[in-house]
Design an enzyme around this catalytic site. Structure first.
Site, short mmCIF file in Angstrom:
data_model
loop_
_atom_site.label_atom_id
_atom_site.label_comp_id
_atom_site.label_asym_id
_atom_site.label_seq_id
_atom_site.Cartn_x
_atom_site.Cartn_y
_atom_site.Cartn_z
N TYR A 147 0.84 -1.20 0.00
CA TYR A 147 0.00 0.00 0.00
C TYR A 147 0.87 1.25 0.00
O TYR A 147 1.15 1.86 1.03
CB TYR A 147 -1.04 -0.06 1.14
CG TYR A 147 -2.23 -0.84 0.64
CD1 TYR A 147 -2.06 -2.17 0.26
CD2 TYR A 147 -3.46 -0.26 0.46
CE1 TYR A 147 -3.10 -2.90 -0.27
CE2 TYR A 147 -4.52 -0.98 -0.07
CZ TYR A 147 -4.33 -2.31 -0.44
OH TYR A 147 -5.36 -3.03 -0.98
N LYS A 200 2.57 -15.60 0.51
CA LYS A 200 2.97 -16.07 -0.82
C LYS A 200 4.49 -16.24 -0.80
O LYS A 200 5.22 -15.71 -1.66
CB LYS A 200 2.51 -15.06 -1.89
CG LYS A 200 2.69 -15.51 -3.32
CD LYS A 200 1.77 -16.66 -3.72
CE LYS A 200 2.05 -17.08 -5.16
NZ LYS A 200 1.38 -18.35 -5.52
N ASP A 233 -3.19 -17.69 -3.13
CA ASP A 233 -4.01 -18.20 -4.23
C ASP A 233 -4.77 -19.45 -3.80
O ASP A 233 -5.97 -19.61 -4.09
CB ASP A 233 -3.18 -18.44 -5.50
CG ASP A 233 -1.83 -19.10 -5.22
OD1 ASP A 233 -1.47 -19.25 -4.03
OD2 ASP A 233 -1.15 -19.48 -6.18
N ASP A 257 -7.08 -7.24 1.93
CA ASP A 257 -8.07 -6.38 1.28
C ASP A 257 -8.89 -7.19 0.29
O ASP A 257 -10.13 -7.16 0.27
CB ASP A 257 -7.33 -5.23 0.58
CG ASP A 257 -8.26 -4.09 0.20
OD1 ASP A 257 -9.44 -4.13 0.59
OD2 ASP A 257 -7.81 -3.17 -0.49
N ASP A 261 -13.04 -8.89 0.77
CA ASP A 261 -14.19 -8.63 -0.11
C ASP A 261 -14.77 -9.95 -0.59
O ASP A 261 -15.99 -10.12 -0.67
CB ASP A 261 -13.77 -7.79 -1.32
CG ASP A 261 -14.02 -6.30 -1.10
OD1 ASP A 261 -13.96 -5.86 0.07
OD2 ASP A 261 -14.29 -5.58 -2.08
#
Ligand code: ATP
Length: 368
Positions: A147, A200, A233, A257, A261
């Site tokens: 970010y 990851k 993933d 983030d 959602d």
């Protein structure tokens, strides 16, 4: 924080609580006042004194009144509060010169170091969800990662050496990983005692590898909590296939983030997905969804996400504050569950209830 219990006079009246209210844009003009009504009703039923609301300029209206969507006087006032409700902001609707730089929500998170973004995804009773039975919490690190608008002390972590080359700097620090990991394991210890670390590290070996390693170290301090880990993933795929298996997921900023959602929608609708942004001393209730300009001003928005975010805020403030705040939080949650479980639904959940009708029903349920 006001501690009404810390009085030497047992019969003294409870001190009232001050909460900030930032209405914002789009459906914020409908769901923020509705949330205020619901909180007032819940606090009254819980036997607490009236909340003192501190309404602060924020969003498009603040551009008109103060020349900025997030005026300095709003930030200063928030400095004196330990909790507030933030409506959504619609940057895209602002004049060009107000669109660059850190988004207002991000700027508040940065100013007050609200490092933990806690985003539950729970299928509400009676809601036909893609993932029935989902009841998980994503604990998202909120201050660094990729970010770029907030991961630097000065300047931006995103830049263009030439017009055809764009770079972004990701930041992961041990200190930030430690505190978010503690948030996740503390939370899991009070829930179903399982944490999934999402990273990851097979590709972003040093950065998300550090995140994973620190989470493992912190996890070792919580012997009652089991820990496993997933690449982001694989986590996305498993959430869709079998979201009900998860308890607490802890992850870095960008992954959190996106995944939150996804889980909000899997659990029913983004319109029901709450969140708080918190540090040790301050907390901000903020629905996971945005300003939804496509439905603003029509009294059709689902206010549930902000109601439940406000309940999370009250619960958090109750940890070091008066216990009526926790009772009020439970009253809001129970009323929402009973209304939605009884078939009352706004359009996003396939119903016809207006924002106002839904809010009235929740207030009535709180009182009953
Ligand atoms: P942002 O970038 O600020 O998150 P966005 O445009 O990407 O904004 P939202 O504003 O959350 O996303 O809207 C996404 C979709 O979800 C829109 O169709 C919107 O109408 C719908 N939506 C979002 N929140 C609600 C809500 N509370 N009630 C009903 N529908 C909603």
């Amino acid at each position: 924080m006001t501690d009404a219990t810390a009085t030497t006079e047992p019969s003294a009246p409870l001190a009232h609580h001050r909460l900030g209210l930032l209405v914002g844009d789009g459906i914020g003009r409908e769901i923020v006042p509705a949330t205020r009504r619901v909180v007032d009703a819940a606090v009254a039923v819980a036997g607490g004194p009236d909340i003192e609301w501190v309404t602060l300029p924020f969003g498009a209206e603040a551009i008109v009144t103060d020349g900025a969507p997030l005026p300095e006087r709003t930030l200063d006032a928030l400095g004196d509060l330990d909790g507030w409700i933030l409506g959504p902001h619609d940057n895209a609707s602002y004049p060009d010169r107000y669109r660059g730089g850190t988004a207002p929500g991000g700027a508040i998170r940065k100013r007050f170091d609200l490092y933990a973004n806690i985003r539950p995804a729970r299928t509400l009773p009676g809601v036909r969800a893609t993932c029935p039975g989902m009841d998980l919490v994503i604990v998202r690190e909120n201050t660094e990662g990729l970010y770029a608008d907030r991961n630097m002390a000065v300047g931006s972590g995103e830049f263009m050496p030439t017009p055809d080359v764009a770079l972004a700097v990701g930041v992961i620090t041990r200190a930030a990983c430690e505190r978010i990991a503690h948030t996740a394991f503390d939370l899991a210890a009070r829930r179903r005692k399982h944490v999934t670390v999402v990273h990851k590290a097979n590709v972003l070996t040093l950065t998300t590898g550090l995140f994973r390693d620190v989470c493992r170290e912190v996890g070792a301090m919580y012997p009652s909590v089991t820990i496993d880990e997933l690449h982001v993933d694989a986590a996305a795929a498993l959430l869709v296939r079998d979201g009900a298996r998860f308890d607490v997921l802890v992850t870095e900023n960008l992954f959190g983030d996106i995944l939150s959602d996804l889980t909000g929608e899997l659990a029913g609708s983004l319109g029901t997905a709450p969140s708080i942004n918190a540090s040790a001393r301050k907390a901000m209730a903020q629905a996971a969804h945005g300003a939804a300009p496509d439905i603003a001003g029509r009294d059709v928005a689902n206010p549930t996400a902000l109601f439940l975010s406000a309940a999370m805020l009250l619960e958090r403030l109750a940890v070091s504050g008066p216990s009526y705040l926790a009772d009020a939080a439970r009253a809001v949650e129970s009323a929402v569950d009973r209304c939605v479980g009884g078939g009352l639904a706004t359009a996003d959940l396939g119903g016809t209830a207006s924002t106002t009708a839904f809010t009235d029903a929740v207030i009535e349920a709180i009182a009953s």
